[in-house]
Design an enzyme around this catalytic site. Structure first.
Site, PDB file in Angstrom:
ATOM      1  N   HIS B  46      41.607  43.394  42.127  1.00 37.45           N
ATOM      2  CA  HIS B  46      42.145  44.087  40.966  1.00 37.45           C
ATOM      3  C   HIS B  46      41.071  44.132  39.881  1.00 37.45           C
ATOM      4  O   HIS B  46      40.173  43.280  39.849  1.00 37.45           O
ATOM      5  CB  HIS B  46      43.391  43.356  40.435  1.00 37.45           C
ATOM      6  CG  HIS B  46      44.621  43.588  41.261  1.00 37.45           C
ATOM      7  ND1 HIS B  46      45.889  43.294  40.816  1.00 37.45           N
ATOM      8  CD2 HIS B  46      44.778  44.081  42.512  1.00 37.45           C
ATOM      9  CE1 HIS B  46      46.770  43.604  41.745  1.00 37.45           C
ATOM     10  NE2 HIS B  46      46.126  44.078  42.794  1.00 37.45           N
ATOM     11  N   GLU B  48      41.034  43.296  36.785  1.00 37.56           N
ATOM     12  CA  GLU B  48      40.890  42.090  35.959  1.00 37.56           C
ATOM     13  C   GLU B  48      40.110  41.003  36.709  1.00 37.56           C
ATOM     14  O   GLU B  48      39.226  40.350  36.145  1.00 37.56           O
ATOM     15  CB  GLU B  48      42.264  41.512  35.588  1.00 37.56           C
ATOM     16  CG  GLU B  48      43.162  42.464  34.813  1.00 37.56           C
ATOM     17  CD  GLU B  48      44.112  43.232  35.730  1.00 37.56           C
ATOM     18  OE1 GLU B  48      43.653  43.791  36.754  1.00 37.56           O
ATOM     19  OE2 GLU B  48      45.315  43.265  35.409  1.00 37.56           O
ATOM     20  N   CYS B  76      49.294  41.580  36.530  1.00 37.18           N
ATOM     21  CA  CYS B  76      50.245  41.003  37.482  1.00 37.18           C
ATOM     22  C   CYS B  76      50.086  39.475  37.486  1.00 37.18           C
ATOM     23  O   CYS B  76      49.243  38.921  36.786  1.00 37.18           O
ATOM     24  CB  CYS B  76      49.987  41.564  38.884  1.00 37.18           C
ATOM     25  SG  CYS B  76      48.465  40.935  39.644  1.00 37.18           S
ATOM     26  N   CYS B  79      46.532  38.263  38.396  1.00 36.33           N
ATOM     27  CA  CYS B  79      45.543  38.472  37.333  1.00 36.33           C
ATOM     28  C   CYS B  79      45.847  37.604  36.115  1.00 36.33           C
ATOM     29  O   CYS B  79      44.929  37.098  35.463  1.00 36.33           O
ATOM     30  CB  CYS B  79      45.486  39.947  36.973  1.00 36.33           C
ATOM     31  SG  CYS B  79      44.828  40.940  38.344  1.00 36.33           S
TER      32      CYS B  79
END
Lengths: 142, 142
Positions: B46, B48, B76, B79
């Site tokens: 992801h 992040e 999420c 993250c």
């Protein structure tokens, strides 16, 4: 779980918190890893994340359908989230982690109504040994 | 946030969900990244996580003390957990994510009593643009 504990011991030997993880598919070990955030200068380098990343690379798929994850300690929120994204089928963890765990404690990631994928969860196998490794590690560093 | 949106657009161009993230320290961009789980065959890739990993490598420290994270969508659970481990000082996110977010929704990672580090959280700046990028992306794929 034996292999996850071997990985945890390797982490302790490297001065890292002794946690190990193994990804298994159809009875075959696809990847194994231990905690390495300090060594790798990477706050995301928990055993579970490293094992999942390595397994996805090995299988050529970001989704680890049909794979199980064995880990020596209850996963944290980051790792539980990674388990969801990877679609891990079954999660086996040894010791519970009331402080940092996010499966049976804290954010209880898999229990959220919006959770996209819930692995089957089994815990407690070898918990005494896993917890003792952690106690020994932190006692030696005090 | 402008740079995070540029990263999000780059993700969409690569067929990835348009989410971008930037790590900033003392007004200087340390790293920026966008979602790449399919491209990299890595369910943890992801925006992040990638931005945090790159910043930790760049700064030579697994803890990003004094760093802020700008991201186009509410993080999420994975993250949010990475943000805790990295000790991000301030989190700025554009659009809320009632389905997958774990800051103001779901596991509310930073609100757990056992959470080891709580960043300051600011949200809503540019949310319309961020949400529109996501809607356009998913509409085009249907």
């Amino acid at each position: 779980m034996r292999r996850a504990f071997d990985e945890a011991r390797a982490a302790a030997g490297a001065g890292e918190v002794p946690i190990g993880a193994v990804v298994v598919k159809d009875g075959v070990i696809i990847s194994s890893a231990h905690n390495l955030p300090r060594t790798r200068c990477d706050p995301t380098a928990h055993a579970e994340v490293l094992a999942i990343r390595e397994a996805a690379r090995a299988l050529g798929n970001e989704r680890l359908d049909g794979c199980d994850l064995w880990v020596s300690l209850e996963p944290c929120a980051m790792c539980a989230g990674a388990i969801v994204h990877a679609r891990i089928g079954r999660l086996y963890y040894a010791a519970a982690d009331p402080k940092g765990g996010a499966v049976a404690h804290g954010g209880r990631i898999f229990d959220q109504p919006t959770c996209l994928h819930r692995p089957e969860v089994y815990s407690g196998m070898g918990e005494d040994e896993a917890a003792q490794m952690l106690r020994d590690f932190f006692a030696a560093r005090r």
